[in-house]
Scaffold this motif. Structure first.
Motif, short mmCIF file in Angstrom:
data_model
loop_
_atom_site.label_atom_id
_atom_site.label_comp_id
_atom_site.label_asym_id
_atom_site.label_seq_id
_atom_site.Cartn_x
_atom_site.Cartn_y
_atom_site.Cartn_z
N UNK A 86 -11.43 42.68 -26.00
CA UNK A 86 -11.34 41.72 -24.78
C UNK A 86 -12.25 40.47 -25.02
N UNK A 87 -11.49 39.42 -24.11
CA UNK A 87 -12.26 37.91 -24.16
C UNK A 87 -12.58 37.65 -22.67
N UNK A 88 -13.43 36.93 -22.36
CA UNK A 88 -13.68 36.47 -21.21
C UNK A 88 -13.83 34.70 -21.03
N UNK A 89 -13.34 34.00 -20.37
CA UNK A 89 -13.20 32.51 -20.39
C UNK A 89 -13.53 31.96 -19.11
N UNK A 90 -13.79 30.54 -19.32
CA UNK A 90 -14.10 29.90 -17.97
C UNK A 90 -13.89 28.35 -18.30
N UNK A 91 -13.05 27.85 -17.44
CA UNK A 91 -12.52 26.58 -17.74
C UNK A 91 -13.47 25.35 -16.99
N UNK A 92 -13.91 24.49 -17.95
CA UNK A 92 -14.76 23.45 -17.35
C UNK A 92 -14.16 22.21 -16.92
N UNK A 93 -12.89 22.07 -17.51
CA UNK A 93 -12.13 20.60 -17.13
C UNK A 93 -10.67 20.99 -17.27
N UNK A 94 -9.88 20.07 -16.66
CA UNK A 94 -8.45 20.06 -16.85
C UNK A 94 -7.67 19.22 -15.87
N UNK A 95 -6.32 19.04 -16.52
CA UNK A 95 -5.42 18.10 -15.60
C UNK A 95 -4.18 18.61 -15.63
N UNK A 96 -3.29 18.42 -14.60
CA UNK A 96 -1.77 18.81 -14.63
C UNK A 96 -0.95 17.65 -14.40
N UNK A 126 -3.26 20.88 -19.06
CA UNK A 126 -4.10 21.05 -20.00
C UNK A 126 -5.66 21.43 -19.31
N UNK A 127 -6.19 22.26 -19.95
CA UNK A 127 -7.57 22.65 -19.50
C UNK A 127 -8.33 23.30 -20.86
N UNK A 128 -9.99 22.78 -20.74
CA UNK A 128 -10.98 23.08 -21.64
C UNK A 128 -11.90 24.22 -21.08
N UNK A 129 -12.02 25.32 -22.08
CA UNK A 129 -12.89 26.11 -21.61
C UNK A 129 -13.94 26.89 -22.66
#
Length: 217
Positions: free
Chosen positions: A122-132, A95-98
């Motif tokens: 197109x889209x461009x994204x950057x994840x700011x937090x997450x866990x596995x 799970x990650x949030x971006x």
């Protein structure tokens, strides 16, 4: 616990239009402002060596658009999105949030009182937090940081891909459905032992179905 982050991008842009293109009483006149808010859900998954299935998430966004042609209803739309992504299969999950910025070309046409707007871009994204959650010793599930390659393969924070879908607008209300195809390999190509018991280079891509509801002004 899901984290909520509201990101709204508002911008004043003068656009050229013609009054005949409208939807349920909302028209894009020569000096009108085209912007909106979105709330929606996603069904995301991770494909490739990791191969995790569908995982539900949320989307919040603010959008703004500009008309590209005076003679045809072609628009360029962008904005700032908060998205929840990842994948889930059995006891394993990511799970990650971006934050995401799309650049969409939309073409509008009238069907009765509805404006129908297919789109692609197109889209461009950057994840700011997450866990596995991965398989640990003895088959137990352990939780690690989604971007921590020291404990598993780890994910890259930056990602890009393409969005395709169709929207419908009536009286300032807007609904869209579509698909996001990730083209970036977001694996850090680390140690793959936690996934399939051997060390090799792996590839992971993020894809998602989405449905957003909102308003346009």
């Amino acid at each position: 616990m899901k984290k909520l982050f509201v990101a709204v991008l508002l911008s004043a842009i003068s656009i050229s239009s013609y009054a005949q293109f409208s939807s349920g009483g909302f028209s894009l006149s020569e000096n009108s402002l085209y912007w909106g808010a979105r709330f929606g859900v996603t069904g995301a998954k991770l494909t490739g060596n990791l191969d995790l299935g569908m995982k539900a998430g949320m989307t919040l966004a603010g959008v703004v658009g500009i008309r590209l042609s005076e003679s045809t209803p072609v628009f360029l739309e962008s904005g700032l999105y908060y998205t929840e992504r990842g994948g889930k299969k059995n006891k394993r999950s990511v799970s990650y949030n971006g934050l995401e910025i799309p650049l969409l070309v939309k073409y509008g046409f009238q069907v009765d009182e509805f404006a129908i707007l297919p789109f692609l871009g197109p889209y461009f994204s950057y994840a700011v937090s997450g866990k596995a959650k991965i398989a640990g010793e003895g088959g137990k599930t352990v939780e690690v940081g989604a971007f921590d390659e020291k404990k598993w393969t780890g994910l890259k924070r930056a990602n890009m891909g393409f969005k395709v879908g169709v929207g419908a607008e009536y009286n300032k209300l807007y609904l869209e459905v579509g698909y996001q195809l990730g083209v970036t390999d977001i694996s850090k190509n680390g140690n793959n032992e936690a996934i399939n018991g051997k060390v090799d280079d792996i590839s992971i891509k993020s894809n998602a179905f989405f449905m957003n509801f909102g308003v346009n002004f």
